[in-house]
Design a protein around this motif. Structure first.
Motif, short mmCIF file in Angstrom:
data_model
loop_
_atom_site.label_atom_id
_atom_site.label_comp_id
_atom_site.label_asym_id
_atom_site.label_seq_id
_atom_site.Cartn_x
_atom_site.Cartn_y
_atom_site.Cartn_z
N HIS A 126 0.85 -1.20 0.00
CA HIS A 126 0.00 0.00 0.00
C HIS A 126 0.88 1.24 0.00
N SER A 127 0.38 2.32 -0.58
CA SER A 127 1.21 3.53 -0.66
C SER A 127 1.33 4.25 0.67
N VAL A 128 0.40 4.05 1.56
CA VAL A 128 0.44 4.75 2.86
C VAL A 128 0.60 3.78 4.02
N ILE A 129 -0.17 2.70 4.01
CA ILE A 129 -0.18 1.77 5.14
C ILE A 129 1.07 0.90 5.11
N SER A 130 1.87 0.97 6.16
CA SER A 130 3.14 0.24 6.21
C SER A 130 2.87 -1.27 6.21
N GLY A 131 3.62 -2.00 5.36
CA GLY A 131 3.37 -3.40 5.04
C GLY A 131 3.02 -4.31 6.19
N ASN A 132 3.95 -4.52 7.12
CA ASN A 132 3.66 -5.53 8.13
C ASN A 132 2.61 -5.03 9.12
N LYS A 133 2.41 -3.71 9.16
CA LYS A 133 1.40 -3.18 10.07
C LYS A 133 0.00 -3.53 9.54
N TRP A 134 -0.15 -3.54 8.22
CA TRP A 134 -1.43 -3.99 7.67
C TRP A 134 -1.66 -5.47 8.01
N ARG A 135 -0.62 -6.27 7.82
CA ARG A 135 -0.76 -7.71 8.09
C ARG A 135 -1.24 -7.93 9.53
N LYS A 136 -0.67 -7.15 10.45
CA LYS A 136 -1.01 -7.34 11.86
C LYS A 136 -2.39 -6.80 12.21
N LEU A 137 -2.82 -5.75 11.49
CA LEU A 137 -4.09 -5.11 11.84
C LEU A 137 -5.30 -5.75 11.17
N LYS A 138 -5.05 -6.47 10.10
CA LYS A 138 -6.14 -6.92 9.23
C LYS A 138 -7.32 -7.56 9.99
N TYR A 139 -7.05 -8.60 10.74
CA TYR A 139 -8.15 -9.31 11.40
C TYR A 139 -8.66 -8.57 12.62
N ALA A 140 -7.81 -7.76 13.24
CA ALA A 140 -8.26 -6.94 14.36
C ALA A 140 -9.26 -5.89 13.85
N LEU A 141 -8.99 -5.35 12.67
CA LEU A 141 -9.90 -4.35 12.10
C LEU A 141 -11.19 -4.98 11.60
N LEU A 142 -11.09 -6.16 11.05
CA LEU A 142 -12.30 -6.86 10.61
C LEU A 142 -13.21 -7.12 11.81
N LYS A 143 -12.59 -7.59 12.88
CA LYS A 143 -13.36 -7.86 14.10
C LYS A 143 -13.96 -6.55 14.63
N ALA A 144 -13.17 -5.50 14.65
CA ALA A 144 -13.66 -4.21 15.15
C ALA A 144 -14.85 -3.75 14.32
N SER A 145 -14.74 -3.91 13.01
CA SER A 145 -15.82 -3.48 12.15
C SER A 145 -17.08 -4.32 12.39
N ASN A 146 -16.91 -5.62 12.55
CA ASN A 146 -18.06 -6.48 12.81
C ASN A 146 -18.65 -6.28 14.20
N ASP A 147 -17.81 -5.83 15.14
CA ASP A 147 -18.29 -5.59 16.51
C ASP A 147 -18.82 -4.16 16.69
N ASN A 148 -18.91 -3.42 15.60
CA ASN A 148 -19.37 -2.02 15.67
C ASN A 148 -18.51 -1.15 16.59
N VAL A 149 -17.23 -1.41 16.60
CA VAL A 149 -16.32 -0.57 17.40
C VAL A 149 -16.32 0.84 16.81
N GLU A 150 -16.37 1.83 17.70
CA GLU A 150 -16.41 3.22 17.23
C GLU A 150 -15.14 3.98 17.54
N HIS A 151 -14.32 3.42 18.43
CA HIS A 151 -13.10 4.15 18.80
C HIS A 151 -11.97 3.17 19.07
N ILE A 152 -10.79 3.46 18.55
CA ILE A 152 -9.63 2.61 18.79
C ILE A 152 -8.53 3.44 19.44
#
Ligand code: PLP
Length: 305
Positions: A47-73
């Motif tokens: 990705h041009s902005v998101i640092s490579g391994n940071k995306w790998r680490k965040l991917k499933y945490a963000l999916l879960k957050a989105s499915n859990d209706n998280v509003e603030h991180i």
């Protein structure tokens, strides 16, 4: 800004953010070592902005957050943190608000990283070393979470058990077998994910410690791993006296590497890793015939100052 609707797959999430996975693998030309294959997994190109391994680490945490209706991180990092940078960008794009707890006080002296995340709407909270040291403390964390409705905390560097499956996809994307896979080690989630990814194969994993962390880094990795395994180790000879510390020799190496291979690296993570690989090669550390894969974890935003 737009919201990714709930119950989306990671495919949709990656598409919404324009993540370019799988990342390509490039072979480095190493005329001095004709019996060695040295490939690089270019997660710096995810990705041009998101640092490579940071995306790998965040991917499933963000999916879960989105499915859990998280509003603030809420998350943590230093003034140049690739993790806070990646997280703030994705939160901005996903319509989640964010608080960055930053070690030190950059109020009058914003780094390019802090400028970016502030432009993306992150709330920045500067804390002293002592407060920052409490970042894993249960009371401190619940105190933080209670300040927000539907809030969660993501640990420093995005390193947590939830990070492993995203990182292991680096390995699952590979089209060939490697004897050894090498990555820099900071908060250890990346190495743990790679180790997890190669379980059930004969690949070995070598971490290059980028800070003075003998014993400590091994313990972090082990804590994240679901199963004990002995197919990995961390080399502590290439931290250059500490996190983000450098020497003219390292800077010079990075410049020569970039000129030779036409791949941009930075001195905090990838520079130390490639320096280590170069030095280990010249010491005959890798047996003849070795197929080596280095993970270029990205992090080039941190190079701006
Ligand atoms: C954070 C980071 C690392 C270290 O990964 P950990 O999972 O923290 O060990 C390596 N490379 C880059 C570019 C990073 O930003």
């Amino acid at each position: 800004m737009f919201n990714v609707p709930n119950s989306q797959s990671t495919f949709d999430l990656q598409q919404a953010l324009n993540i370019d996975a799988p990342s390509p693998v490039h072979t480095l030309i190493t005329p001095d070592y004709p019996n060695i294959q040295l490939d690089v997994k270019r997660d710096d190109l995810l990705h041009s902005v998101i640092s490579g391994n940071k995306w790998r680490k965040l991917k499933y945490a963000l999916l879960k957050a989105s499915n859990d209706n998280v509003e603030h991180i809420i998350s943590f990092g230093g003034g140049y943190s690739n993790h806070l940078h990646a997280l703030a960008f994705t939160c901005h794009r996903l319509g989640i608000s964010m608080t960055a707890i930053v070690r030190g006080d950059y109020t009058n002296n914003l780094t390019p990283m802090l400028n970016d995340i502030s432009a993306w709407g992150s709330n920045i909270q500067y804390v002293d070393r002592k407060t920052y040291q409490r970042r894993e403390n249960k009371d401190y964390i619940s105190e933080l979470i209670q300040q927000y409705e539907r809030g969660i905390v993501i640990p420093e560097g995005g390193s947590q058990s939830l990070a492993l499956s995203g990182v292991s996809e680096i390995v699952h994307e590979l089209q060939q077998f490697y004897d050894i896979i090498i990555a820099p080690v900071g908060s250890a989630g990346t190495l743990a994910g790679i180790i997890d990814g190669v379980s059930n194969t004969n690949s070995k994993v070598l971490g290059i410690g980028v800070l003075k962390g003998q014993g400590y880094l091994e313990e972090l990795v082990s804590r994240f791993l679901p199963n004990e395994s002995d197919n990995w180790q961390i080399n502590h000879q290439y931290h250059f006296a500490g996190y983000a510390k450098s020497t003219p020799e390292l800077v010079d190496f990075c410049q020569r590497f970039e000129a030779q291979h036409k791949i941009t690296i930075e001195p905090v993570y990838s520079g130390k890793m490639f320096f280590a690989i170069d030095d280990l090669l010249s010491n005959g550390f890798f047996p003849s015939g070795s197929r080596i894969l280095a993970i270029h974890t990205g992090g080039l935003q941190g190079k701006r100052s």
